[in-house]
Design a protein around this motif. Structure first.
Motif, PDB file in Angstrom:
ATOM      1  N   THR A 183      16.843 -31.626 -28.335  1.00 40.06           N
ATOM      2  CA  THR A 183      17.855 -31.178 -27.369  1.00 40.06           C
ATOM      3  C   THR A 183      17.256 -30.217 -26.355  1.00 40.06           C
ATOM      4  O   THR A 183      17.545 -30.285 -25.149  1.00 40.06           O
ATOM      5  N   THR A 184      16.383 -29.334 -26.824  1.00 30.84           N
ATOM      6  CA  THR A 184      15.732 -28.386 -25.907  1.00 30.84           C
ATOM      7  C   THR A 184      14.912 -29.120 -24.863  1.00 30.84           C
ATOM      8  O   THR A 184      14.949 -28.779 -23.666  1.00 30.84           O
ATOM      9  N   LEU A 185      14.193 -30.149 -25.284  1.00 38.73           N
ATOM     10  CA  LEU A 185      13.377 -30.915 -24.342  1.00 38.73           C
ATOM     11  C   LEU A 185      14.251 -31.606 -23.297  1.00 38.73           C
ATOM     12  O   LEU A 185      13.957 -31.557 -22.087  1.00 38.73           O
ATOM     13  N   LEU A 186      15.349 -32.242 -23.744  1.00 42.66           N
ATOM     14  CA  LEU A 186      16.234 -32.910 -22.799  1.00 42.66           C
ATOM     15  C   LEU A 186      16.869 -31.910 -21.834  1.00 42.66           C
ATOM     16  O   LEU A 186      17.024 -32.200 -20.633  1.00 42.66           O
ATOM     17  N   ASP A 187      17.227 -30.734 -22.321  1.00 41.87           N
ATOM     18  CA  ASP A 187      17.808 -29.703 -21.453  1.00 41.87           C
ATOM     19  C   ASP A 187      16.790 -29.211 -20.426  1.00 41.87           C
ATOM     20  O   ASP A 187      17.139 -28.929 -19.273  1.00 41.87           O
ATOM     21  N   GLN A 188      15.525 -29.113 -20.835  1.00 40.49           N
ATOM     22  CA  GLN A 188      14.493 -28.689 -19.880  1.00 40.49           C
ATOM     23  C   GLN A 188      14.284 -29.742 -18.800  1.00 40.49           C
ATOM     24  O   GLN A 188      14.176 -29.418 -17.607  1.00 40.49           O
ATOM     25  N   ILE A 189      14.252 -30.986 -19.206  1.00 43.35           N
ATOM     26  CA  ILE A 189      14.060 -32.063 -18.230  1.00 43.35           C
ATOM     27  C   ILE A 189      15.247 -32.130 -17.273  1.00 43.35           C
ATOM     28  O   ILE A 189      15.084 -32.418 -16.079  1.00 43.35           O
ATOM     29  N   SER A 190      16.434 -31.832 -17.764  1.00 39.46           N
ATOM     30  CA  SER A 190      17.653 -31.873 -16.935  1.00 39.46           C
ATOM     31  C   SER A 190      17.846 -30.612 -16.114  1.00 39.46           C
ATOM     32  O   SER A 190      18.806 -30.527 -15.337  1.00 39.46           O
ATOM     33  N   GLY A 191      16.992 -29.613 -16.284  1.00 43.96           N
ATOM     34  CA  GLY A 191      17.138 -28.364 -15.548  1.00 43.96           C
ATOM     35  C   GLY A 191      18.234 -27.469 -16.076  1.00 43.96           C
ATOM     36  O   GLY A 191      18.743 -26.605 -15.359  1.00 43.96           O
ATOM     37  N   LEU A 192      18.606 -27.646 -17.347  1.00 45.44           N
ATOM     38  CA  LEU A 192      19.655 -26.833 -17.953  1.00 45.44           C
ATOM     39  C   LEU A 192      19.106 -25.677 -18.773  1.00 45.44           C
ATOM     40  O   LEU A 192      19.871 -24.821 -19.219  1.00 45.44           O
ATOM     41  N   GLN A 193      17.803 -25.648 -18.980  1.00 40.33           N
ATOM     42  CA  GLN A 193      17.188 -24.592 -19.771  1.00 40.33           C
ATOM     43  C   GLN A 193      15.763 -24.351 -19.271  1.00 40.33           C
ATOM     44  O   GLN A 193      15.050 -25.302 -18.932  1.00 40.33           O
ATOM     45  N   GLU A 194      15.383 -23.056 -19.204  1.00 39.79           N
ATOM     46  CA  GLU A 194      14.057 -22.668 -18.717  1.00 39.79           C
ATOM     47  C   GLU A 194      13.721 -23.366 -17.400  1.00 39.79           C
ATOM     48  O   GLU A 194      12.593 -23.797 -17.162  1.00 39.79           O
ATOM     49  N   GLU A 195      14.749 -23.451 -16.537  1.00 40.59           N
ATOM     50  CA  GLU A 195      14.564 -24.180 -15.288  1.00 40.59           C
ATOM     51  C   GLU A 195      13.559 -23.517 -14.353  1.00 40.59           C
ATOM     52  O   GLU A 195      12.950 -24.192 -13.499  1.00 40.59           O
ATOM     53  N   GLU A 196      13.375 -22.195 -14.510  1.00 41.25           N
ATOM     54  CA  GLU A 196      12.439 -21.507 -13.622  1.00 41.25           C
ATOM     55  C   GLU A 196      10.990 -21.919 -13.880  1.00 41.25           C
ATOM     56  O   GLU A 196      10.100 -21.636 -13.061  1.00 41.25           O
ATOM     57  N   HIS A 197      10.718 -22.596 -15.002  1.00 41.24           N
ATOM     58  CA  HIS A 197       9.352 -23.016 -15.324  1.00 41.24           C
ATOM     59  C   HIS A 197       9.133 -24.517 -15.105  1.00 41.24           C
ATOM     60  O   HIS A 197       8.078 -25.040 -15.465  1.00 41.24           O
ATOM     61  N   SER A 198      10.117 -25.200 -14.522  1.00 40.13           N
ATOM     62  CA  SER A 198      10.044 -26.660 -14.407  1.00 40.13           C
ATOM     63  C   SER A 198       9.812 -27.103 -12.969  1.00 40.13           C
ATOM     64  O   SER A 198      10.159 -26.402 -12.019  1.00 40.13           O
ATOM     65  N   ALA A 199       9.235 -28.288 -12.852  1.00 42.04           N
ATOM     66  CA  ALA A 199       9.029 -28.930 -11.550  1.00 42.04           C
ATOM     67  C   ALA A 199       9.251 -30.426 -11.717  1.00 42.04           C
ATOM     68  O   ALA A 199       8.902 -31.006 -12.761  1.00 42.04           O
ATOM     69  N   TRP A 200       9.849 -31.050 -10.702  1.00 44.22           N
ATOM     70  CA  TRP A 200      10.163 -32.472 -10.756  1.00 44.22           C
ATOM     71  C   TRP A 200       9.623 -33.158  -9.492  1.00 44.22           C
ATOM     72  O   TRP A 200       9.729 -32.616  -8.384  1.00 44.22           O
ATOM     73  N   THR A 201       9.046 -34.337  -9.679  1.00 49.83           N
ATOM     74  CA  THR A 201       8.605 -35.162  -8.558  1.00 49.83           C
ATOM     75  C   THR A 201       9.356 -36.478  -8.625  1.00 49.83           C
ATOM     76  O   THR A 201       9.290 -37.190  -9.640  1.00 49.83           O
ATOM     77  N   ILE A 202      10.085 -36.803  -7.574  1.00 49.88           N
ATOM     78  CA  ILE A 202      10.940 -37.985  -7.534  1.00 49.88           C
ATOM     79  C   ILE A 202      10.350 -38.980  -6.533  1.00 49.88           C
ATOM     80  O   ILE A 202      10.028 -38.617  -5.395  1.00 49.88           O
ATOM     81  N   THR A 203      10.219 -40.235  -6.962  1.00 48.08           N
ATOM     82  CA  THR A 203       9.754 -41.305  -6.082  1.00 48.08           C
ATOM     83  C   THR A 203      10.915 -42.255  -5.831  1.00 48.08           C
ATOM     84  O   THR A 203      11.538 -42.751  -6.778  1.00 48.08           O
ATOM     85  N   CYS A 204      11.204 -42.487  -4.571  1.00 47.02           N
ATOM     86  CA  CYS A 204      12.348 -43.327  -4.208  1.00 47.02           C
ATOM     87  C   CYS A 204      12.119 -43.888  -2.810  1.00 47.02           C
ATOM     88  O   CYS A 204      11.707 -43.144  -1.896  1.00 47.02           O
ATOM     89  N   SER A 205      12.352 -45.204  -2.649  1.00 43.51           N
ATOM     90  CA  SER A 205      12.212 -45.867  -1.339  1.00 43.51           C
ATOM     91  C   SER A 205      10.834 -45.636  -0.734  1.00 43.51           C
ATOM     92  O   SER A 205      10.686 -45.452   0.485  1.00 43.51           O
ATOM     93  N   GLY A 206       9.819 -45.625  -1.572  1.00 44.06           N
ATOM     94  CA  GLY A 206       8.464 -45.486  -1.096  1.00 44.06           C
ATOM     95  C   GLY A 206       8.065 -44.068  -0.718  1.00 44.06           C
ATOM     96  O   GLY A 206       6.944 -43.851  -0.248  1.00 44.06           O
ATOM     97  N   GLU A 207       8.942 -43.100  -0.912  1.00 40.07           N
ATOM     98  CA  GLU A 207       8.623 -41.722  -0.584  1.00 40.07           C
ATOM     99  C   GLU A 207       8.703 -40.860  -1.841  1.00 40.07           C
ATOM    100  O   GLU A 207       9.332 -41.236  -2.830  1.00 40.07           O
ATOM    101  N   ARG A 208       8.078 -39.676  -1.744  1.00 37.30           N
ATOM    102  CA  ARG A 208       8.075 -38.751  -2.880  1.00 37.30           C
ATOM    103  C   ARG A 208       8.651 -37.418  -2.438  1.00 37.30           C
ATOM    104  O   ARG A 208       8.357 -36.931  -1.339  1.00 37.30           O
ATOM    105  N   TRP A 209       9.477 -36.862  -3.303  1.00 39.82           N
ATOM    106  CA  TRP A 209      10.072 -35.554  -3.053  1.00 39.82           C
ATOM    107  C   TRP A 209       9.835 -34.673  -4.268  1.00 39.82           C
ATOM    108  O   TRP A 209       9.743 -35.175  -5.402  1.00 39.82           O
ATOM    109  N   GLN A 210       9.768 -33.380  -4.022  1.00 41.51           N
ATOM    110  CA  GLN A 210       9.511 -32.436  -5.104  1.00 41.51           C
ATOM    111  C   GLN A 210      10.614 -31.383  -5.180  1.00 41.51           C
ATOM    112  O   GLN A 210      11.101 -30.886  -4.158  1.00 41.51           O
ATOM    113  N   LEU A 211      10.973 -31.086  -6.407  1.00 44.68           N
ATOM    114  CA  LEU A 211      11.908 -30.007  -6.723  1.00 44.68           C
ATOM    115  C   LEU A 211      11.247 -29.098  -7.749  1.00 44.68           C
ATOM    116  O   LEU A 211      10.458 -29.565  -8.586  1.00 44.68           O
ATOM    117  N   SER A 212      11.598 -27.807  -7.710  1.00 42.62           N
ATOM    118  CA  SER A 212      11.047 -26.904  -8.716  1.00 42.62           C
ATOM    119  C   SER A 212      11.910 -25.661  -8.822  1.00 42.62           C
ATOM    120  O   SER A 212      12.664 -25.316  -7.894  1.00 42.62           O
TER     121      SER A 212
END
Length: 577
Positions: free
Chosen positions: A400-429
């Motif tokens: 559950t902790t891992l899923l919450d981290q991936i979803s940005g519901l826990q320890e979000e200040e230490h997470s970063a996400w890279t999204i690929t869509c329509s041939g482009e990449r975007w980053q969130l952190s």
């Protein structure tokens, strides 16, 4: 009756009173928060109320009593205006004054309730946007006490501060009126004011200390009631009713003590005030003898009494203000705990066009990485389309902790996400990026929460979908019987008795996530609490959706794990590390 509830009736000693400078700082901050527009309108209403009260008294004195200095004028007035007409005019004007005061009271209440609503909305907004670490510092009882009681006390404290100024204004006007009647007649008023001041000094109220006790009591009561109603079925199952009632009785007994103490101190002050004012006024009457006319004497005594009452109003308003100000102190403390820190404003976010693109199109890849708080290791995960990714492992291993981290519901200040869509990449952190991510993902926690609203509102949360679509989903998940209730989708849910089974609640939580139709589904133990048939229905939906979007889940279900394209066993990972 519970004997031990009586023994705990008197709370522990009150905390040390804050310096007056600190009290003034809180009052200044409260005034700034209310805004000068709010304060000016409140002061204007108070001024109107004071003028009406003073005008009514002045009219009564003019028409019915008069004084030595204008006796001839009064007699001339009475010639042209008989006593019956004067009384009728007085009654009409008092009625008009009452109507206007009613409008003033309604306007004052509208201002106060608007201020409290604004404070509640601001606090709720802070709670909803707070980080997981900040929310770990707060209890449900503390937040409920703020929302239901302490914010009301905050607005009342501001209102009493303005009433104190109103009473001061009235006192000054009464004093000026006596000076107009005659300088000699001012002495009983001055003595009465002095007597009232002495009474206030002799009977210290301890309003601030009692207000601090009230804040702690509010939190305790809300905590007890919240625990009882939130877990009513569990309370009954554990036969814990007596324990909870005893706990409630102890807190309410402290509340009764607090109320009695406030009434006792207020009554003591009033007794001192009335005794000293009457004693000094009586002494003045004996010394004056027949030196003053009955008109001047009566007018002076009436004005002296009203001036003394005004000063009493000043003292009472001040005490009520100080007694309610700890509610604002508690609000400031919780706000400080919820205030966004530097780490919450950090992180990469997306602009509007990017959010629109990610919301409307299928994602071709999601990469997540996180550095733990201690910084000793980096976690990462990649989600791809047409893949069902499952996380498994023994209970307590951190699924559950891992899923919450991936979803940005826990320890979000230490997470970063890279999204690929329509041939482009975007980053969130960071926390800022996690807040945007929440709107792009559909998460179904293991323990779903229902709200006391209609079935439609529970599923759509303010969004709109055709009834046929909702009904189709309910049939597919074996929940069609919920439509047979009176009013169907619009039937309210009364949840004190937990009228739904664990499996029904769990499927409703899954359906709420699926109806959001997000590019990513994150499901925590989706087949938990389900019988064989319901589990088959849920597995079919998950397998179908994994071909249309990114799906991540945790599970102990062997059948579901066999359907997964990628299985991450946290138990094996932990043993290898």
């Amino acid at each position: 009756m519970h004997d031990h509830a009586r023994t705990t009736a008197t709370p522990t000693a009150a905390p040390t009173v804050l310096p007056r400078r600190r009290q003034l700082q809180l009052l200044k901050a409260l005034a700034q928060e209310a805004g000068w527009g709010h304060l000016s309108r409140l002061a204007g209403l108070s001024a109107v109320s004071s003028v009406l009260d003073i005008a009514g008294l002045g009219l009564a004195i003019t028409l019915l009593l008069g004084n030595g200095s204008n006796a001839n004028a009064i007699r001339e007035l009475n010639v042209s205006l008989p006593l019956t007409a004067s009384l009728a005019l007085l009654v009409a004007l008092i009625l008009l004054r009452g109507l206007i005061q009613g409008r003033v009271a309604v306007s004052r209440e509208r201002l106060r309730s608007g201020f409290t609503d604004r404070l509640r909305q601001q606090l709720l907004q802070q709670v909803f946007s707070a980080s997981s670490n900040q929310l770990d510092q707060l209890g449900r009882g503390d937040l409920l006490a703020l929302l239901m009681a302490d914010i009301n006390r905050t607005a009342l404290g501001m209102d009493q501060a303005v009433r104190m100024l109103q009473a001061l204004l009235a006192m000054v006007i009464y004093l000026a009126s006596v000076l107009l009647v005659g300088r000699t007649a001012a002495w009983p008023l001055l003595l009465a004011l002095m007597a009232t001041a002495i009474a206030a000094l002799l009977q210290r109220s301890g309003s601030w200390s009692l207000g601090r006790i009230q804040s702690r009591l509010n939190a305790a009561l809300q905590r007890t009631v919240g625990d009882g109603l939130h877990g009513l079925k569990a309370v009954r199952a554990a036969a814990a009713e007596h324990w909870l009632l005893d706990r409630f009785a102890q807190e309410t007994s402290k509340g009764r003590w607090l109320l009695r103490e406030r009434v006792r101190r207020r009554a003591g002050y009033n007794a001192w005030r009335d005794t000293l004012v009457v004693a000094i006024a009586s002494l003045w009457l004996l010394l004056q003898g027949d030196a003053l006319t009955p008109e001047v004497l009566t007018t002076t005594l009436v004005l002296a009494y009203r001036a003394g009452s005004s000063l009493s109003g000043v003292v009472q308003a001040r005490r009520l203000c100080l007694g309610n100000l700890p509610g604002y102190e508690a609000l400031c403390l919780r706000r400080e705990q919820l205030r966004p820190g530097p780490e919450q404003s950090k992180g990469m976010i997306l602009d509007g066009p990017a959010l629109t693109t990610l919301d409307r199109n299928r994602w071709t890849q999601l990469d997540w990485c996180s550095t733990s708080t201690c910084g000793s290791r980096t976690l990462s995960l990649r989600l791809l389309p047409n893949q069902l990714v499952a996380v498994t492992g023994p209970s307590g291993c951190g699924k559950t902790t891992l899923l919450d981290q991936i979803s940005g519901l826990q320890e979000e200040e230490h997470s970063a996400w890279t999204i690929t869509c329509s041939g482009e990449r975007w980053q969130l952190s960071g926390s800022a990026g996690a807040r945007q991510l929440h709107a792009l993902m559909a998460c179904a926690p293991q323990h779903a929460a229902l709200f006391e609203a209609s079935l439609r509102d529970n599923l759509l949360l303010g969004h709109d979908l055709p009834d046929a679509t909702i009904a189709s989903w309910l049939h597919r998940l074996g929940l069609q019987h919920l439509l047979d209730r009176p009013d169907g989708l619009d039937a309210p849910m009364a949840l004190a008795q937990s009228p739904f089974s664990g499996g029904e609640i769990h499927r409703l939580g899954l359906l709420r996530a699926w109806l959001r139709d997000r590019p990513v589904d994150v499901l925590d133990e989706p087949t938990a609490f389900l019988d064989a048939l319901a589990a088959v229905q849920v597995r079919e939906v998950i397998q179908e959706r994994s071909r249309q979007r990114l799906v991540l889940l945790s599970s102990h279900d062997p059948e579901l794990l066999r359907l997964a394209d990628v299985v991450i066993d946290l138990g094996t990972v932990a043993s290898e590390s």
